[in-house]
Design a protein around this motif. Structure first.
Motif, PDB file in Angstrom:
ATOM      1  N   LEU A 131       0.864  -1.105  -0.082  1.00  0.00           N
ATOM      2  CA  LEU A 131      -0.170   0.004   0.070  1.00  0.00           C
ATOM      3  C   LEU A 131       0.753   1.279  -0.085  1.00  0.00           C
ATOM      4  O   LEU A 131       0.611   2.293  -0.666  1.00  0.00           O
ATOM      5  N   GLU A 132       2.032   1.069   0.582  1.00  0.00           N
ATOM      6  CA  GLU A 132       2.864   2.533   0.584  1.00  0.00           C
ATOM      7  C   GLU A 132       3.418   2.622  -0.708  1.00  0.00           C
ATOM      8  O   GLU A 132       3.526   3.778  -1.262  1.00  0.00           O
ATOM      9  N   ILE A 133       3.816   1.503  -1.554  1.00  0.00           N
ATOM     10  CA  ILE A 133       4.419   1.861  -2.901  1.00  0.00           C
ATOM     11  C   ILE A 133       3.056   2.146  -3.733  1.00  0.00           C
ATOM     12  O   ILE A 133       3.313   3.363  -4.569  1.00  0.00           O
ATOM     13  N   VAL A 143      -6.582   6.435  -9.333  1.00  0.00           N
ATOM     14  CA  VAL A 143      -7.484   5.736  -8.361  1.00  0.00           C
ATOM     15  C   VAL A 143      -7.039   4.477  -8.197  1.00  0.00           C
ATOM     16  O   VAL A 143      -6.303   3.692  -8.887  1.00  0.00           O
ATOM     17  N   PHE A 144      -7.094   3.981  -6.912  1.00  0.00           N
ATOM     18  CA  PHE A 144      -6.699   2.545  -6.541  1.00  0.00           C
ATOM     19  C   PHE A 144      -8.025   1.770  -6.137  1.00  0.00           C
ATOM     20  O   PHE A 144      -8.844   2.027  -5.350  1.00  0.00           O
ATOM     21  N   ILE A 145      -8.260   0.899  -7.033  1.00  0.00           N
ATOM     22  CA  ILE A 145      -9.457  -0.046  -6.801  1.00  0.00           C
ATOM     23  C   ILE A 145      -9.124  -1.534  -6.285  1.00  0.00           C
ATOM     24  O   ILE A 145      -8.063  -2.298  -6.824  1.00  0.00           O
ATOM     25  N   ALA A 146      -9.686  -2.044  -5.049  1.00  0.00           N
ATOM     26  CA  ALA A 146      -9.288  -3.367  -4.480  1.00  0.00           C
ATOM     27  C   ALA A 146     -10.481  -3.941  -4.277  1.00  0.00           C
ATOM     28  O   ALA A 146     -11.685  -3.239  -3.936  1.00  0.00           O
ATOM     29  N   TYR A 147     -10.688  -5.154  -4.238  1.00  0.00           N
ATOM     30  CA  TYR A 147     -11.896  -5.954  -3.683  1.00  0.00           C
ATOM     31  C   TYR A 147     -11.508  -7.094  -2.492  1.00  0.00           C
ATOM     32  O   TYR A 147     -10.525  -7.208  -2.311  1.00  0.00           O
ATOM     33  N   SER A 148     -12.475  -7.250  -1.821  1.00  0.00           N
ATOM     34  CA  SER A 148     -12.153  -8.129  -0.346  1.00  0.00           C
ATOM     35  C   SER A 148     -13.494  -8.550  -0.153  1.00  0.00           C
ATOM     36  O   SER A 148     -14.693  -8.183  -0.388  1.00  0.00           O
ATOM     37  N   TYR A 149     -13.462  -9.704   0.602  1.00  0.00           N
ATOM     38  CA  TYR A 149     -14.682 -10.225   0.981  1.00  0.00           C
ATOM     39  C   TYR A 149     -14.981  -9.801   2.344  1.00  0.00           C
ATOM     40  O   TYR A 149     -16.184 -10.036   3.035  1.00  0.00           O
ATOM     41  N   PHE A 150     -14.205  -8.736   2.751  1.00  0.00           N
ATOM     42  CA  PHE A 150     -14.703  -8.595   4.242  1.00  0.00           C
ATOM     43  C   PHE A 150     -14.887  -6.968   4.443  1.00  0.00           C
ATOM     44  O   PHE A 150     -14.118  -5.938   3.954  1.00  0.00           O
ATOM     45  N   PRO A 151     -15.838  -6.416   5.279  1.00  0.00           N
ATOM     46  CA  PRO A 151     -16.045  -5.060   5.162  1.00  0.00           C
ATOM     47  C   PRO A 151     -15.220  -4.356   6.125  1.00  0.00           C
ATOM     48  O   PRO A 151     -14.817  -2.999   5.938  1.00  0.00           O
ATOM     49  N   ALA A 153     -11.901  -4.360   5.707  1.00  0.00           N
ATOM     50  CA  ALA A 153     -10.808  -4.013   4.781  1.00  0.00           C
ATOM     51  C   ALA A 153     -10.939  -2.220   4.651  1.00  0.00           C
ATOM     52  O   ALA A 153      -9.905  -1.751   4.370  1.00  0.00           O
ATOM     53  N   TYR A 154     -12.174  -1.827   4.707  1.00  0.00           N
ATOM     54  CA  TYR A 154     -12.114  -0.306   4.759  1.00  0.00           C
ATOM     55  C   TYR A 154     -11.358   0.483   5.746  1.00  0.00           C
ATOM     56  O   TYR A 154     -10.726   1.320   5.172  1.00  0.00           O
ATOM     57  N   TYR A 155     -11.009  -0.169   6.876  1.00  0.00           N
ATOM     58  CA  TYR A 155     -10.369   0.590   7.855  1.00  0.00           C
ATOM     59  C   TYR A 155      -8.816   0.368   7.365  1.00  0.00           C
ATOM     60  O   TYR A 155      -8.022   1.508   7.653  1.00  0.00           O
ATOM     61  N   PHE A 156      -8.530  -0.713   6.872  1.00  0.00           N
ATOM     62  CA  PHE A 156      -7.119  -0.832   6.440  1.00  0.00           C
ATOM     63  C   PHE A 156      -6.699   0.118   5.166  1.00  0.00           C
ATOM     64  O   PHE A 156      -5.931   0.864   5.254  1.00  0.00           O
ATOM     65  N   PHE A 157      -7.668   0.249   4.336  1.00  0.00           N
ATOM     66  CA  PHE A 157      -7.474   1.242   3.126  1.00  0.00           C
ATOM     67  C   PHE A 157      -7.567   2.702   3.545  1.00  0.00           C
ATOM     68  O   PHE A 157      -6.672   3.587   3.126  1.00  0.00           O
ATOM     69  N   LYS A 158      -8.278   2.946   4.559  1.00  0.00           N
ATOM     70  CA  LYS A 158      -8.551   4.303   4.866  1.00  0.00           C
ATOM     71  C   LYS A 158      -7.348   4.936   5.734  1.00  0.00           C
ATOM     72  O   LYS A 158      -6.848   5.938   5.841  1.00  0.00           O
ATOM     73  N   ARG A 159      -6.447   3.970   6.198  1.00  0.00           N
ATOM     74  CA  ARG A 159      -5.273   4.589   6.654  1.00  0.00           C
ATOM     75  C   ARG A 159      -4.176   5.064   5.743  1.00  0.00           C
ATOM     76  O   ARG A 159      -3.455   5.733   6.024  1.00  0.00           O
ATOM     77  N   PHE A 161      -5.444   6.203   2.294  1.00  0.00           N
ATOM     78  CA  PHE A 161      -6.235   6.898   1.493  1.00  0.00           C
ATOM     79  C   PHE A 161      -7.112   7.674   2.127  1.00  0.00           C
ATOM     80  O   PHE A 161      -8.250   7.311   2.880  1.00  0.00           O
ATOM     81  N   PRO A 162      -7.399   9.270   1.981  1.00  0.00           N
ATOM     82  CA  PRO A 162      -8.353   9.952   2.680  1.00  0.00           C
ATOM     83  C   PRO A 162      -9.812   9.709   2.127  1.00  0.00           C
ATOM     84  O   PRO A 162     -10.757   9.798   2.675  1.00  0.00           O
ATOM     85  N   GLU A 163      -9.753   9.244   0.888  1.00  0.00           N
ATOM     86  CA  GLU A 163     -11.224   9.065   0.319  1.00  0.00           C
ATOM     87  C   GLU A 163     -11.294   7.241  -0.040  1.00  0.00           C
ATOM     88  O   GLU A 163     -10.567   6.772  -0.953  1.00  0.00           O
ATOM     89  N   VAL A 164     -12.508   6.769   0.455  1.00  0.00           N
ATOM     90  CA  VAL A 164     -12.439   5.481   0.281  1.00  0.00           C
ATOM     91  C   VAL A 164     -14.122   5.192   0.088  1.00  0.00           C
ATOM     92  O   VAL A 164     -14.884   5.441   1.104  1.00  0.00           O
TER      93      VAL A 164
END
Ligand SMILES: C[S@@+](CC[C@H](N)C(=O)[O-])C[C@H]1O[C@@H](n2cnc3c(N)ncnc32)[C@H](O)[C@@H]1O
Length: 184
Positions: A131-133, A143-151, A153-159, A161-164
């Motif tokens: 994610l740092e890279i 834009v960075f697009i990722a999918y996950s089966y888990f809700p 994951a939002y908190y991980f990406f939010k660390r 990116f300001p907009e998720v």
């Protein structure tokens, strides 16, 4: 069917790195690419190409002059991707090393990263390094697009990116969340 069996075999061998029993559905691929607005991209990087379900949709949507780099750690998947998408750069490496390839090829800014990586099941340090890279190489309007089966994951990406933004896609096994992340 052959590709689904290969995918399942890989899941049995290296579950933590694969993160799913079967490849993504085309509905998930279409929804992920729709959020990416690929029609004006000059450089797209796909992380974790697998058997190429998302790649297929990316290739359908990018303009002719757009470079596509696919980063895949598994050699057998990477060979399959090279065979199926011979106009793209398939790089057999771990995504945490992708900056070397981008630098070597003079790729300074990425318009869109599309990720199928199982961030929550990979070692935390690996996911953070990737994610740092992504954060460093993503264009200011990119834009960075990722999918996950888990809700969560939002908190991980939010660390990073300001907009998720989150979207839920039912027509996948299992149903998945698509995360669309921007720098501003
Ligand atoms: C859930 S599968 C997604 C495959 C495909 N994108 C799809 O949606 O069907 C995750 C993929 O990421 C790859 N992968 C896992 N960790 C990786 C890493 N650190 N670097 C590059 N690829 C990785 C796996 O080998 C696998 O192909």
């Amino acid at each position: 069917m052959k590709e689904k069996l290969l995918f399942f075999k890989k899941f049995l061998q290296q579950g933590r790195h694969i993160g799913a029993w079967v490849p993504s559905s085309r509905y998930l691929a279409q929804a992920a690419c729709k959020s990416a607005h690929l029609e004006e991209a000059k450089l797209v990087v796909e992380l974790g190409g697998g058997t190429g379900v998302l790649t297929q949709e990316i290739v359908r949507q990018i303009p002719q002059n757009c470079d596509l780099v696919i980063v895949e750690r598994d050699k057998e998947f990477a060979q399959l991707l090279k065979h199926k998408f011979d106009g793209s750069h398939v790089w057999i490496t771990e995504a945490q090393n992708m900056h070397r390839y981008l630098d070597e090829h003079g790729f300074k800014e990425v318009d869109c990263f599309v990720s199928g990586l199982p961030f929550l099941s990979l070692p935390k340090k690996v996911s953070e390094a990737i994610l740092e890279i992504v954060e460093n190489y993503l264009a200011p309007e990119g834009v960075f697009i990722a999918y996950s089966y888990f809700p969560n994951a939002y908190y991980f990406f939010k660390r990073f990116f300001p907009e998720v933004k989150v979207e839920f896609v039912m027509r996948n096994f299992p149903p998945a969340f698509i995360y669309t992340c921007k720098k501003k």
